[in-house]
Design an enzyme around this catalytic site. Structure first.
Site, PDB file in Angstrom:
ATOM      1  N   GLY A  13       0.730  -1.147  -0.041  1.00 42.58           N
ATOM      2  CA  GLY A  13       0.006   0.001   0.103  1.00 42.58           C
ATOM      3  C   GLY A  13       0.858   1.443  -0.027  1.00 42.58           C
ATOM      4  N   GLY A  79      -0.788  -9.703  -6.884  1.00 41.76           N
ATOM      5  CA  GLY A  79       0.181 -10.139  -7.979  1.00 41.76           C
ATOM      6  C   GLY A  79       1.400 -10.874  -7.220  1.00 41.76           C
ATOM      7  N   GLY A 117       4.804  -8.265   4.524  1.00 46.93           N
ATOM      8  CA  GLY A 117       4.489  -9.082   3.366  1.00 46.93           C
ATOM      9  C   GLY A 117       5.414  -8.915   2.213  1.00 46.93           C
ATOM     10  N   THR A 139       4.819   1.015   6.445  1.00 48.33           N
ATOM     11  CA  THR A 139       3.372   0.722   6.678  1.00 48.33           C
ATOM     12  C   THR A 139       2.654   1.800   7.931  1.00 48.33           C
ATOM     13  OG1 THR A 139       1.967  -0.858   7.950  1.00 48.33           O
ATOM     14  CG2 THR A 139       4.175  -0.850   8.415  1.00 48.33           C
ATOM     15  N   ASP A 141       0.455   0.979   9.491  1.00 47.80           N
ATOM     16  CA  ASP A 141      -0.156   0.028  10.650  1.00 47.80           C
ATOM     17  C   ASP A 141       1.151   0.060  11.649  1.00 47.80           C
ATOM     18  OD1 ASP A 141      -2.370  -0.105   9.535  1.00 47.80           O
ATOM     19  OD2 ASP A 141      -1.889  -2.126   8.767  1.00 47.80           O
ATOM     20  N   MET A 183      -7.911   2.990   9.790  1.00 49.13           N
ATOM     21  CA  MET A 183      -7.174   1.873   9.334  1.00 49.13           C
ATOM     22  C   MET A 183      -6.104   1.103  10.585  1.00 49.13           C
ATOM     23  SD  MET A 183      -5.871   2.673   5.767  1.00 49.13           S
ATOM     24  CE  MET A 183      -6.942   2.516   3.958  1.00 49.13           C
ATOM     25  N   HIS A 283      -8.738   5.884   3.009  1.00 48.76           N
ATOM     26  CA  HIS A 283      -7.376   6.163   2.399  1.00 48.76           C
ATOM     27  C   HIS A 283      -7.072   7.521   2.534  1.00 48.76           C
ATOM     28  CE1 HIS A 283      -8.267   2.322   0.461  1.00 48.76           C
ATOM     29  NE2 HIS A 283      -7.192   2.079   0.323  1.00 48.76           N
TER      30      HIS A 283
END
EC number: 2.7.1.11
Length: 359
Positions: A13, A79, A117, A139, A141, A183, A283
């Site tokens: 992201g 992907g 990830g 991130t 987060d 988020m 977002h």
């Protein structure tokens, strides 16, 4: 030291601070070492294209990026090259294509900016294909296990805090309970930090189990004190009282967190009679101008990543620990995620301020 050609990509992201990190990498690599830098478009998708989708990066091209949100290179959070979705619905391992294109470009090293990830996928590619990899944590987060700060987090907290600041006034004007949903895929760092900074009365995070009755008790308590409004912030990953995740599924079958704020609003209204409203920040937390701290963090990470390449120290991630940038093995960085500590400083601070955490 010979002249090197290094690649850089942003994966996962987007968030504020990515361009500042790219800028720092180019400044350090070209300005100090005289190296060549290639920006890889759309993360690993750029290395799956034929020919590879890259762009030469120069100081003049990145000079104005310090305050720009997003990423000039583009990014993707789908992907997986080891299980790439094909048009016929099958999954194909395309990892060797990425590895081949990396070497075809004549790259001496690769800097990957992403979360745990992305780092895990890039490390697997690096080990399989003899790629010299250095990682930078990114991130909103802030859940990468080995770093106190990740690119994107501070700006997201600032945005959520500003939203709370604004919601205070309308909540007070209409004597309402207003819930801000933010988020936080697995961890509640944004909610706990913004909740404290923004003066929330209730903070709900996935690390602490709550009950609706306890939340309603806080609302009633404030009413008895003559405060006829209440401000709550909730992380999107918080579950219902019964332990169910609240998800939205689109037409492509992709599921995303979303809706816990409305669930809470309905339950609070039903049990307490309080008029409730919900704001989902979404977002907006990812976009906009990076905060000053974000720019400093990104700059420090970018410089340190290039220096690791100069020292030929690969398979490492730069991290912020004890007020300085150090590096750790990428394997350590992706081994565990960093949740909010229920007994940690921020939770103790919230409780000390009389904020309800729902338990």
């Amino acid at each position: 030291m010979g002249r090197k050609r290094i690649g850089i990509l942003t994966s996962g992201g987007d968030c504020a601070g990515l361009n500042a990190a790219i800028r720092a990498v180019v400044y350090r690599a070209m300005g100090t070492y005289g190296w060549e830098v290639l920006g890889i478009r759309q993360a690993t998708l750029g290395l799956l294209a034929n020919p590879p989708q890259v762009m030469p990066l120069e100081i003049e091209k990145v000079d104005a990026l310090l305050t720009a949100g997003g990423t000039m290179l583009g990014t993707t959070n789908k992907g997986d090259p080891f299980a790439y979705p094909m048009p016929d619905g099958s999954l194909c391992d395309r990892s060797e294509e990425i590895i081949s294109n990396y070497h075809q470009l004549g790259l001496d090293a690769l800097i990957g900016i992403g979360g745990d990830g992305s780092a895990a996928i890039l490390r697997r590619l690096a080990q399989q294909g003899n790629i010299n990899l250095v990682a930078i944590p990114k991130t909103i987060d802030n859940d990468v296990g080995v770093t106190e700060h990740s690119i994107g987090f501070d700006t997201a907290v600032n945005t959520a805090t500003e939203a709370l600041d604004r919601l205070h006034f309308t909540a007070a004007s209409h004597s309402r309970v207003i819930i801000l949903e933010v988020m936080g895929r697995d961890a509640g760092h944004i909610a706990i930090s913004a909740g404290i900074a923004g003066g929330a009365d209730i903070i709900l995070i996935p690390e602490i189990t709550y009950t609706i009755d306890q939340v309603c008790h806080k609302i009633k308590e404030r009413q008895e004190q003559g405060k006829n409004y209440c401000l709550a912030i909730v992380s999107e990953a918080v579950r219902t009282e019964d332990g169910e995740s609240v998800m939205n599924t689109n037409r492509l079958g992709q599921s995303r967190y979303g809706g816990i704020g409305q669930y809470l609003a309905d339950e609070i209204c039903h049990r307490s009679g309080a008029e409730t409203r919900v704001t989902v920040l979404g977002h907006i937390q990812r976009g906009g101008t990076p905060s000053p701290l974000e720019r400093v963090t990104a700059a420090a990470f970018g410089v340190a990543a290039v220096d690791l390449i100069a020292e030929e120290k690969y398979d490492r991630m730069v991290t912020w620990q004890n007020r300085q940038v150090v590096s750790v093995p990428i394997s350590d960085a992706i081994a565990q995620y960093r949740a909010v500590d229920p007994d940690g400083t921020l939770v103790r601070t919230a409780r000390g301020l009389g904020i309800c955490l729902g338990d």
